[in-house]
Design a protein around this motif. Sequence first.
Motif, PDB file in Angstrom:
ATOM      1  N   ASP A  18      -5.662  37.598  30.546  1.00  0.00           N
ATOM      2  CA  ASP A  18      -4.376  37.984  29.956  1.00  0.00           C
ATOM      3  C   ASP A  18      -4.231  37.470  28.527  1.00  0.00           C
ATOM      4  OD1 ASP A  18      -3.188  39.212  32.340  1.00  0.00           O
ATOM      5  OD2 ASP A  18      -3.414  37.193  33.169  1.00  0.00           O
ATOM      6  N   GLY A  20      -5.836  37.342  24.730  1.00  0.00           N
ATOM      7  CA  GLY A  20      -6.825  37.859  23.783  1.00  0.00           C
ATOM      8  C   GLY A  20      -7.241  36.712  22.867  1.00  0.00           C
ATOM      9  N   GLN A  57       3.022  31.048  14.897  1.00  0.00           N
ATOM     10  CA  GLN A  57       4.014  31.536  15.862  1.00  0.00           C
ATOM     11  C   GLN A  57       3.577  32.866  16.489  1.00  0.00           C
ATOM     12  OE1 GLN A  57       7.533  31.621  13.489  1.00  0.00           O
ATOM     13  NE2 GLN A  57       8.805  31.880  15.293  1.00  0.00           N
ATOM     14  N   GLY A  58       3.781  33.004  17.772  1.00  0.00           N
ATOM     15  CA  GLY A  58       3.545  34.294  18.423  1.00  0.00           C
ATOM     16  C   GLY A  58       2.086  34.647  18.652  1.00  0.00           C
ATOM     17  N   CYS A  59       1.203  33.672  18.528  1.00  0.00           N
ATOM     18  CA  CYS A  59      -0.230  33.986  18.691  1.00  0.00           C
ATOM     19  C   CYS A  59      -0.779  33.523  20.030  1.00  0.00           C
ATOM     20  CB  CYS A  59      -1.046  33.423  17.539  1.00  0.00           C
ATOM     21  SG  CYS A  59      -0.767  34.398  16.065  1.00  0.00           S
ATOM     22  N   GLY A  60       0.084  33.063  20.915  1.00  0.00           N
ATOM     23  CA  GLY A  60      -0.373  32.820  22.281  1.00  0.00           C
ATOM     24  C   GLY A  60      -0.424  31.368  22.706  1.00  0.00           C
ATOM     25  N   LYS A  61       0.237  30.471  21.957  1.00  0.00           N
ATOM     26  CA  LYS A  61       0.209  29.060  22.376  1.00  0.00           C
ATOM     27  C   LYS A  61       0.920  28.884  23.717  1.00  0.00           C
ATOM     28  CE  LYS A  61       2.189  27.333  18.781  1.00  0.00           C
ATOM     29  NZ  LYS A  61       2.417  28.595  18.058  1.00  0.00           N
ATOM     30  N   SER A  62       2.136  29.414  23.808  1.00  0.00           N
ATOM     31  CA  SER A  62       2.895  29.266  25.057  1.00  0.00           C
ATOM     32  C   SER A  62       2.178  30.004  26.177  1.00  0.00           C
ATOM     33  CB  SER A  62       4.301  29.847  24.912  1.00  0.00           C
ATOM     34  OG  SER A  62       4.918  29.311  23.765  1.00  0.00           O
ATOM     35  N   LEU A  63       1.665  31.176  25.852  1.00  0.00           N
ATOM     36  CA  LEU A  63       0.925  31.962  26.842  1.00  0.00           C
ATOM     37  C   LEU A  63      -0.269  31.155  27.358  1.00  0.00           C
ATOM     38  CD1 LEU A  63       0.042  34.641  28.199  1.00  0.00           C
ATOM     39  CD2 LEU A  63      -0.926  35.341  26.019  1.00  0.00           C
ATOM     40  N   ASN A 155       4.069  24.225  16.338  1.00  0.00           N
ATOM     41  CA  ASN A 155       3.916  25.229  15.268  1.00  0.00           C
ATOM     42  C   ASN A 155       3.555  24.565  13.968  1.00  0.00           C
ATOM     43  OD1 ASN A 155       4.639  27.547  16.698  1.00  0.00           O
ATOM     44  ND2 ASN A 155       6.814  27.102  16.461  1.00  0.00           N
ATOM     45  N   ILE A 187      -5.992  42.386  22.435  1.00  0.00           N
ATOM     46  CA  ILE A 187      -4.574  42.140  22.743  1.00  0.00           C
ATOM     47  C   ILE A 187      -3.847  43.471  22.998  1.00  0.00           C
ATOM     48  CG2 ILE A 187      -2.380  41.253  21.824  1.00  0.00           C
ATOM     49  CD1 ILE A 187      -3.989  39.072  20.376  1.00  0.00           C
ATOM     50  N   HIS A 191      -2.019  44.625  26.580  1.00  0.00           N
ATOM     51  CA  HIS A 191      -0.612  45.015  26.749  1.00  0.00           C
ATOM     52  C   HIS A 191      -0.443  46.476  27.168  1.00  0.00           C
ATOM     53  CE1 HIS A 191       1.011  41.162  26.041  1.00  0.00           C
ATOM     54  NE2 HIS A 191       0.158  40.999  25.045  1.00  0.00           N
ATOM     55  N   GLY A 216      -0.045  38.209  17.940  1.00  0.00           N
ATOM     56  CA  GLY A 216      -0.143  38.786  19.276  1.00  0.00           C
ATOM     57  C   GLY A 216       1.205  39.308  19.747  1.00  0.00           C
ATOM     58  N   ALA A 217       2.263  38.544  19.482  1.00  0.00           N
ATOM     59  CA  ALA A 217       3.604  38.957  19.906  1.00  0.00           C
ATOM     60  C   ALA A 217       4.005  40.243  19.177  1.00  0.00           C
ATOM     61  CB  ALA A 217       4.603  37.841  19.626  1.00  0.00           C
ATOM     62  N   GLU A 220       2.179  43.162  20.727  1.00  0.00           N
ATOM     63  CA  GLU A 220       2.818  43.549  21.980  1.00  0.00           C
ATOM     64  C   GLU A 220       4.062  44.398  21.683  1.00  0.00           C
ATOM     65  OE1 GLU A 220       4.222  40.356  24.516  1.00  0.00           O
ATOM     66  OE2 GLU A 220       4.452  41.739  26.200  1.00  0.00           O
TER      67      GLU A 220
HETATM   68  P1  ATP Z   1       5.917  30.546  19.601  1.00  0.00           P
HETATM   69  O1  ATP Z   1       5.542  29.397  18.771  1.00  0.00           O
HETATM   70  O2  ATP Z   1       6.805  31.559  18.925  1.00  0.00           O
HETATM   71  O3  ATP Z   1       6.379  30.182  21.005  1.00  0.00           O
HETATM   72  P2  ATP Z   1       3.387  31.219  20.721  1.00  0.00           P
HETATM   73  O4  ATP Z   1       2.153  31.039  19.926  1.00  0.00           O
HETATM   74  O5  ATP Z   1       3.681  30.261  21.796  1.00  0.00           O
HETATM   75  O6  ATP Z   1       4.584  31.384  19.756  1.00  0.00           O
HETATM   76  P3  ATP Z   1       3.643  33.213  22.700  1.00  0.00           P
HETATM   77  O7  ATP Z   1       5.046  32.845  23.045  1.00  0.00           O
HETATM   78  O8  ATP Z   1       2.587  32.834  23.640  1.00  0.00           O
HETATM   79  O9  ATP Z   1       3.271  32.693  21.311  1.00  0.00           O
HETATM   80  O10 ATP Z   1       3.568  34.782  22.422  1.00  0.00           O
HETATM   81  C1  ATP Z   1       4.618  35.637  22.807  1.00  0.00           C
HETATM   82  C2  ATP Z   1       4.058  36.804  23.602  1.00  0.00           C
HETATM   83  O11 ATP Z   1       3.168  37.566  22.754  1.00  0.00           O
HETATM   84  C3  ATP Z   1       3.190  36.356  24.782  1.00  0.00           C
HETATM   85  O12 ATP Z   1       3.953  36.154  25.945  1.00  0.00           O
HETATM   86  C4  ATP Z   1       2.251  37.548  24.933  1.00  0.00           C
HETATM   87  O13 ATP Z   1       2.851  38.572  25.682  1.00  0.00           O
HETATM   88  C5  ATP Z   1       2.052  38.024  23.488  1.00  0.00           C
HETATM   89  N1  ATP Z   1       0.834  37.408  22.924  1.00  0.00           N
HETATM   90  C6  ATP Z   1       0.768  36.516  21.911  1.00  0.00           C
HETATM   91  N2  ATP Z   1      -0.495  36.141  21.660  1.00  0.00           N
HETATM   92  C7  ATP Z   1      -1.269  36.794  22.554  1.00  0.00           C
HETATM   93  C8  ATP Z   1      -2.667  36.813  22.834  1.00  0.00           C
HETATM   94  N3  ATP Z   1      -3.527  36.057  22.141  1.00  0.00           N
HETATM   95  N4  ATP Z   1      -3.100  37.589  23.839  1.00  0.00           N
HETATM   96  C9  ATP Z   1      -2.244  38.351  24.565  1.00  0.00           C
HETATM   97  N5  ATP Z   1      -0.920  38.381  24.351  1.00  0.00           N
HETATM   98  C10 ATP Z   1      -0.414  37.627  23.366  1.00  0.00           C
END
Ligand code: ATP
Length: 262
Positions: A18, A20, A57-63, A155, A187, A191, A216-217, A220
């Motif tokens: 899940d 990328g 931000q939004g590149c998948g750290k939380s994921l 971040n 990615i 999605h 990534g966000a 999506e």
């Molecule tokens: P933040 O600092 O804003 O929390 P983050 O790096 O934790 O950003 P996520 O919250 O993981 O980013 O990303 C938000 C959503 O974007 C994820 O739930 C996922 O659906 C999608 N996404 C982001 N990066 C990826 C990835 N590398 N592969 C697949 N989906 C991704």
Amino acid sequence: LNRGGTLHFEYDTRQFADIGGLDKLKRWLAQRKPAFAHTTQTAHLDTPKGVLLIGVQGCGKSLAARATAGILGIPLLRLDFAALYNKYHGETERNLRESLQTADVMAPCVLWIDEIEKGLAGSGGETGTTQRVLSSFLAWLADKQSRVFVVATANDISALPPELVRKGRFDEIFFVDLPDHEVRQTILAIHLKKREQPGAGIDLDAVAAATEGFSGAELEQIVVSALYAAHAQNSALTTPILLAEVAATRPLSVVMQEKLLA
Ligand code: ATP
């Protein structure tokens, strides 16, 4: 999970497939997974302490933090560091102590600390408290015998206290960057598949080429908006529909660059 409301149980079934990209992290975790199986064959393996994920931000750290629990096959607890702070003397440290004790009891588990820099940037308004929270946390991490695997995400590396990034605190620090062409393609495919779009006839290579600088966000979001557009046109999803959404989107990385140049 606890009296202070700082520790949350989360349920997530996502796996490597899940996410990328983040290949280094995936390889590292795959190698450490046996330490959590705890069989006689793995008894000689040290329990990993944890990792720090820093980046865009939004590149998948939380994921990735969430998927770590799925990958290791253990429950996920999220510690809200900023919520630890309490104006009453000693309460903040007590909240932290109780949260970490609960995690120890629930081991094996992943303890995810989201935006750790916010929790350590003096949310208590009092630097003394912040310093004590940091010292207590680092002492716990250093002495930890339980199979609690910490995943801290941040971040802003410049907002992190140097003690936290010093060698020997976490096992590894991984930097999470904007996805390159190949990862953008992965990615987008993830999605589309998630929304049961087989993707046949869609030129993902062309969409990936048009989305340099997208997180990534944001990728999506392109898929989500393109599916709405296709539905409104009574059409199946096509490459031109996806590209039209790309053209209508200005990714955060580009907006930031423009601001810097202005
Ligand atoms: P933040 O600092 O804003 O929390 P983050 O790096 O934790 O950003 P996520 O919250 O993981 O980013 O990303 C938000 C959503 O974007 C994820 O739930 C996922 O659906 C999608 N996404 C982001 N990066 C990826 C990835 N590398 N592969 C697949 N989906 C991704």
